[in-house]
Design an enzyme around this catalytic site. Sequence first.
Site, PDB file in Angstrom:
ATOM      1  N   HIS A  78       0.829  -1.212   0.000  1.00 14.43           N
ATOM      2  CA  HIS A  78       0.000   0.000   0.000  1.00 14.43           C
ATOM      3  C   HIS A  78       0.861   1.258   0.000  1.00 14.43           C
ATOM      4  O   HIS A  78       0.559   2.229  -0.707  1.00 14.43           O
ATOM      5  CB  HIS A  78      -0.948   0.005   1.195  1.00 14.43           C
ATOM      6  CG  HIS A  78      -1.920  -1.130   1.200  1.00 14.43           C
ATOM      7  ND1 HIS A  78      -2.741  -1.391   2.273  1.00 14.43           N
ATOM      8  CD2 HIS A  78      -2.198  -2.081   0.268  1.00 14.43           C
ATOM      9  CE1 HIS A  78      -3.481  -2.453   2.003  1.00 14.43           C
ATOM     10  NE2 HIS A  78      -3.164  -2.892   0.795  1.00 14.43           N
ATOM     11  N   HIS A 241      -9.262  -2.091  -5.258  1.00 15.83           N
ATOM     12  CA  HIS A 241      -8.186  -2.364  -4.298  1.00 15.83           C
ATOM     13  C   HIS A 241      -7.170  -3.342  -4.874  1.00 15.83           C
ATOM     14  O   HIS A 241      -5.963  -3.223  -4.600  1.00 15.83           O
ATOM     15  CB  HIS A 241      -8.718  -2.906  -2.970  1.00 15.83           C
ATOM     16  CG  HIS A 241      -7.602  -3.096  -1.982  1.00 15.83           C
ATOM     17  ND1 HIS A 241      -7.034  -2.048  -1.285  1.00 15.83           N
ATOM     18  CD2 HIS A 241      -6.878  -4.199  -1.646  1.00 15.83           C
ATOM     19  CE1 HIS A 241      -6.032  -2.498  -0.557  1.00 15.83           C
ATOM     20  NE2 HIS A 241      -5.915  -3.799  -0.745  1.00 15.83           N
ATOM     21  N   ASP A 245      -3.204  -2.685  -5.040  1.00 18.67           N
ATOM     22  CA  ASP A 245      -2.159  -3.645  -4.665  1.00 18.67           C
ATOM     23  C   ASP A 245      -1.191  -3.876  -5.821  1.00 18.67           C
ATOM     24  O   ASP A 245       0.039  -3.912  -5.626  1.00 18.67           O
ATOM     25  CB  ASP A 245      -2.784  -4.993  -4.290  1.00 18.67           C
ATOM     26  CG  ASP A 245      -3.271  -5.051  -2.853  1.00 18.67           C
ATOM     27  OD1 ASP A 245      -2.950  -4.150  -2.060  1.00 18.67           O
ATOM     28  OD2 ASP A 245      -3.980  -6.027  -2.520  1.00 18.67           O
ATOM     29  N   HIS A 268      -0.490 -11.018  -5.007  1.00 24.32           N
ATOM     30  CA  HIS A 268       0.903 -10.639  -4.757  1.00 24.32           C
ATOM     31  C   HIS A 268       1.885 -11.630  -5.372  1.00 24.32           C
ATOM     32  O   HIS A 268       2.895 -11.231  -5.954  1.00 24.32           O
ATOM     33  CB  HIS A 268       1.156 -10.527  -3.253  1.00 24.32           C
ATOM     34  CG  HIS A 268       0.250  -9.570  -2.562  1.00 24.32           C
ATOM     35  ND1 HIS A 268       0.187  -8.233  -2.891  1.00 24.32           N
ATOM     36  CD2 HIS A 268      -0.655  -9.742  -1.560  1.00 24.32           C
ATOM     37  CE1 HIS A 268      -0.703  -7.632  -2.125  1.00 24.32           C
ATOM     38  NE2 HIS A 268      -1.223  -8.525  -1.308  1.00 24.32           N
TER      39      HIS A 268
END
Length: 311
Positions: A78, A241, A245, A268
Amino acid sequence: MLKQRTIKEKVTTTGVGLHSGTKVVLTLHPAAAGTGIVFRRVDLDPVVVFPASAMAVGDTRMASVLIQDGARVSTVEHLMSACAGLGIDNLYIDVSAEEIPIMDGSASSFVYLLQQAGVQEQDAAKKFIRVIKPVEVRDGKGANEKWARLSPHDGFKLDFFIEFNHPAVDGTAQYASVDFGDVTYVQAIARARTFGFMQDVEMLRGIGLARGGSLENAIVMDEYRILNADGLRYDDEFVRHKILDAIGDLYLVGHPLVASYEAHKSGHAMNNLLLRELLKHPDAYEIVTYDSLDSAPESYVRQMTHEWEPN
């Protein structure tokens, strides 16, 4: 020329780690041109230094985690996203625990912190990584397939598709496309919060994650609905969101990307694999600078001229 940027002065804030639940003091310091984004665990003796790098990511369970000499700094995405969104090239980030504080679950607190510090242009050319050949990674098959791709594009845009098979998520848009030639990071992305499901909390806490999660720093859902009284900040906050990310994960490559990013149920781990795949193919990218705003992609012209305006 488009110049590198740092902040004008030191700023500090405190918060808790989403996964550790530990109180964290976070301090941002200006850094010289060419430094890059550098994290420092100042609670350790000696201090451990973590240059932000795709190759330094050693754990991607629920967050991007940098690992150096056996030490960790977790949930960097973030803050990295905010740095990317505001065009910060050089920064020292001192942290008093192993995790960046979650704040409100979005990047908006970090944007505010950077804006409070002010922007300082530096007498060095800003370097970009321009993708010149497509690069892609895939995992799984059929309904379980995930993939992420970088392709040539004169700017920076992201297209993302999510699928969670949950009524609250399915009731919103599961696809979003954001072109920073048309919108600003602060308005379009920064306020989108992380999200989670009540049924996962016990499992996550059992493996040492989500110990600091609450309705104050995440969108939380039971089996049917969103539990936050204030609802969503964007109609498509969930997928926005995931884009937030991805921007942070991708900035771990070391420079802003001139590329199109497309992803299908990525996270991720997949984002990091994509960067590693790109770096394995030197013929797929080049390092470029821009002599003037006229020669730069509109995405970065907007960033250099609009992102630091009051909102």
